[in-house]
Scaffold this motif. Structure first.
Motif, mmCIF file in Angstrom:
data_model
loop_
_atom_site.group_PDB
_atom_site.id
_atom_site.type_symbol
_atom_site.label_atom_id
_atom_site.label_comp_id
_atom_site.label_asym_id
_atom_site.label_seq_id
_atom_site.Cartn_x
_atom_site.Cartn_y
_atom_site.Cartn_z
ATOM 1 N N THR A 37 0.812 -1.221 0.000
ATOM 2 C CA THR A 37 0.000 0.000 0.000
ATOM 3 C C THR A 37 0.844 1.269 0.000
ATOM 4 O OG1 THR A 37 -0.159 0.209 2.408
ATOM 5 C CG2 THR A 37 -1.835 -1.154 1.326
ATOM 6 N N ILE A 38 0.229 2.314 -0.557
ATOM 7 C CA ILE A 38 0.765 3.673 -0.486
ATOM 8 C C ILE A 38 -0.413 4.603 -0.237
ATOM 9 C CG2 ILE A 38 1.733 5.610 -1.803
ATOM 10 C CD1 ILE A 38 3.482 3.641 -3.290
ATOM 11 N N ARG A 39 -0.216 5.565 0.651
ATOM 12 C CA ARG A 39 -1.167 6.669 0.814
ATOM 13 C C ARG A 39 -0.435 7.929 0.382
ATOM 14 N NH1 ARG A 39 -2.638 6.170 5.905
ATOM 15 N NH2 ARG A 39 -4.629 5.169 5.463
ATOM 16 N N CYS A 40 -0.965 8.615 -0.622
ATOM 17 C CA CYS A 40 -0.345 9.847 -1.105
ATOM 18 C C CYS A 40 -1.435 10.723 -1.702
ATOM 19 C CB CYS A 40 0.737 9.551 -2.144
ATOM 20 S SG CYS A 40 0.154 8.661 -3.599
ATOM 21 N N PHE A 41 -1.152 11.988 -1.880
ATOM 22 C CA PHE A 41 -2.148 12.900 -2.429
ATOM 23 C C PHE A 41 -1.511 13.778 -3.493
ATOM 24 C CE2 PHE A 41 -4.814 16.731 -2.465
ATOM 25 C CZ PHE A 41 -6.036 16.149 -2.725
ATOM 26 N N GLU A 42 -1.905 13.526 -4.741
ATOM 27 C CA GLU A 42 -1.442 14.315 -5.885
ATOM 28 C C GLU A 42 0.081 14.394 -5.973
ATOM 29 O OE1 GLU A 42 -3.669 18.009 -5.924
ATOM 30 O OE2 GLU A 42 -5.571 16.921 -5.905
ATOM 31 N N ASP A 43 0.749 13.314 -5.564
ATOM 32 C CA ASP A 43 2.215 13.217 -5.585
ATOM 33 C C ASP A 43 2.569 11.760 -5.854
ATOM 34 O OD1 ASP A 43 4.944 12.778 -4.782
ATOM 35 O OD2 ASP A 43 4.857 14.654 -3.670
ATOM 36 N N ASN A 44 3.219 11.486 -6.983
ATOM 37 C CA ASN A 44 3.519 10.097 -7.323
ATOM 38 C C ASN A 44 4.982 9.708 -7.134
ATOM 39 O OD1 ASN A 44 4.802 11.168 -9.584
ATOM 40 N ND2 ASN A 44 3.749 9.841 -11.040
ATOM 41 N N GLY A 45 5.749 10.496 -6.413
ATOM 42 C CA GLY A 45 7.157 10.168 -6.188
ATOM 43 C C GLY A 45 7.346 8.809 -5.529
ATOM 44 N N LEU A 46 6.565 8.519 -4.516
ATOM 45 C CA LEU A 46 6.663 7.234 -3.815
ATOM 46 C C LEU A 46 6.136 6.096 -4.688
ATOM 47 C CD1 LEU A 46 7.545 5.938 -1.160
ATOM 48 C CD2 LEU A 46 5.289 6.469 -0.217
ATOM 49 N N VAL A 47 5.110 6.366 -5.476
ATOM 50 C CA VAL A 47 4.571 5.360 -6.398
ATOM 51 C C VAL A 47 5.650 4.940 -7.387
ATOM 52 C CG1 VAL A 47 2.862 4.932 -8.225
ATOM 53 C CG2 VAL A 47 2.214 6.237 -6.174
ATOM 54 N N LYS A 48 6.330 5.916 -7.974
ATOM 55 C CA LYS A 48 7.398 5.627 -8.935
ATOM 56 C C LYS A 48 8.512 4.812 -8.283
ATOM 57 C CE LYS A 48 10.594 7.862 -12.130
ATOM 58 N NZ LYS A 48 11.046 9.140 -12.694
ATOM 59 N N ARG A 116 -2.830 15.527 -16.572
ATOM 60 C CA ARG A 116 -1.965 16.379 -15.747
ATOM 61 C C ARG A 116 -1.033 15.535 -14.874
ATOM 62 N NH1 ARG A 116 -3.639 19.838 -10.627
ATOM 63 N NH2 ARG A 116 -1.827 21.192 -10.530
ATOM 64 N N LYS A 117 0.247 15.904 -14.870
ATOM 65 C CA LYS A 117 1.236 15.247 -14.013
ATOM 66 C C LYS A 117 1.019 15.630 -12.556
ATOM 67 C CE LYS A 117 5.055 14.980 -17.283
ATOM 68 N NZ LYS A 117 6.472 15.323 -17.504
ATOM 69 N N SER A 118 1.453 14.758 -11.670
ATOM 70 C CA SER A 118 1.376 15.055 -10.239
ATOM 71 C C SER A 118 2.719 15.609 -9.758
ATOM 72 C CB SER A 118 1.038 13.786 -9.461
ATOM 73 O OG SER A 118 2.115 12.877 -9.509
ATOM 74 N N ALA A 119 2.735 16.050 -8.503
ATOM 75 C CA ALA A 119 3.993 16.451 -7.864
ATOM 76 C C ALA A 119 4.871 15.212 -7.708
ATOM 77 C CB ALA A 119 3.707 17.086 -6.506
ATOM 78 N N LYS A 120 6.158 15.428 -7.459
ATOM 79 C CA LYS A 120 7.100 14.310 -7.371
ATOM 80 C C LYS A 120 8.024 14.444 -6.164
ATOM 81 C CE LYS A 120 6.679 13.530 -12.253
ATOM 82 N NZ LYS A 120 5.354 13.051 -12.023
ATOM 83 N N THR A 121 7.492 14.918 -5.045
ATOM 84 C CA THR A 121 8.325 15.111 -3.854
ATOM 85 C C THR A 121 8.530 13.834 -3.063
ATOM 86 O OG1 THR A 121 6.449 15.698 -2.466
ATOM 87 C CG2 THR A 121 7.546 17.507 -3.639
ATOM 88 N N GLY A 122 7.672 12.833 -3.302
ATOM 89 C CA GLY A 122 7.790 11.571 -2.565
ATOM 90 C C GLY A 122 7.020 11.559 -1.262
ATOM 91 N N ASP A 123 6.176 12.566 -1.048
ATOM 92 C CA ASP A 123 5.366 12.584 0.170
ATOM 93 C C ASP A 123 4.386 11.422 0.154
ATOM 94 O OD1 ASP A 123 6.589 14.870 1.067
ATOM 95 O OD2 ASP A 123 4.995 16.221 0.393
ATOM 96 N N GLY A 124 4.208 10.795 1.316
ATOM 97 C CA GLY A 124 3.239 9.714 1.418
ATOM 98 C C GLY A 124 3.647 8.698 2.461
ATOM 99 N N GLU A 125 2.801 7.684 2.617
ATOM 100 C CA GLU A 125 3.045 6.606 3.580
ATOM 101 C C GLU A 125 3.088 5.288 2.833
ATOM 102 O OE1 GLU A 125 0.083 6.441 6.665
ATOM 103 O OE2 GLU A 125 -0.124 8.618 6.646
ATOM 104 N N LEU A 126 4.071 4.465 3.165
ATOM 105 C CA LEU A 126 4.245 3.157 2.543
ATOM 106 C C LEU A 126 3.823 2.063 3.509
ATOM 107 C CD1 LEU A 126 5.364 1.458 0.181
ATOM 108 C CD2 LEU A 126 7.614 1.622 1.269
#
Length: 154
Positions: A37-48, A116-126
């Motif tokens: 799982t990942i929890r993130c909001f409009e940021d796909n850095g952690l997804v990538k 639209r691309k999302s932010a890429k800061t990596g914010d989120g929970e893994l």
């Protein structure tokens, strides 16, 4: 893979059934595996980052806060997921590159799409426990997805 309807008939209340309707956007409409799982909001850095790492037979469930304002995954990240052995991605949010994702041999379910691309800061929970609707997604639990919907182990 056993159809979710048949699996539910076999196992009943051992499984949770997601009532929320998601679009099937990947090249494989049927997929299953163990949940990450990942929890993130409009940021796909952690997804990538996660989908560029080994995911042998796993399914990544992303709680994007149901935002359709920007995409959490596109064709490049989808292709990396395929190369790294992921079976699928379930996104409570948006994707982009729908046509290209539909050609990849991976399961993808999402609320919709947005170029639209999302932010890429990596914010989120893994690997935290996610609750969407009345369904609880626990890392390591089984998940089954097909044309009828999504089932998750309790």
């Amino acid at each position: 893979m056993t159809a979710t309807a048949d699996l539910y008939d076999e196992r009943g209340d051992e499984l949770q059934s997601l009532a929320l309707q998601l679009e099937s956007l990947g090249g494989k409409p049927r997929f299953e595996g163990r949940i990450r799982t990942i929890r993130c909001f409009e940021d796909n850095g952690l997804v990538k980052q996660v989908l560029n790492s080994p995911g042998t037979g796993e399914v990544l469930v992303i709680d994007g806060g149901s935002s359709l304002q920007s995409a959490l995954m596109g064709d490049l990240i989808g292709a990396a997921a395929v190369e790294n052995g992921w079976h699928g991605v379930v996104i409570f949010g948006a994707v982009r590159d729908r046509a290209a994702l539909g050609m990849l041999p991976i399961g993808v379910k999402a609320l919709g799409s947005n170029p639209r691309k999302s932010a890429k800061t990596g914010d989120g929970e893994l690997d935290s426990v996610l609750t969407v609707g009345s369904v609880v997604f626990r890392p390591g639990a089984g998940i089954w997805c097909d044309e009828d919907g999504i089932l998750v182990e309790r």
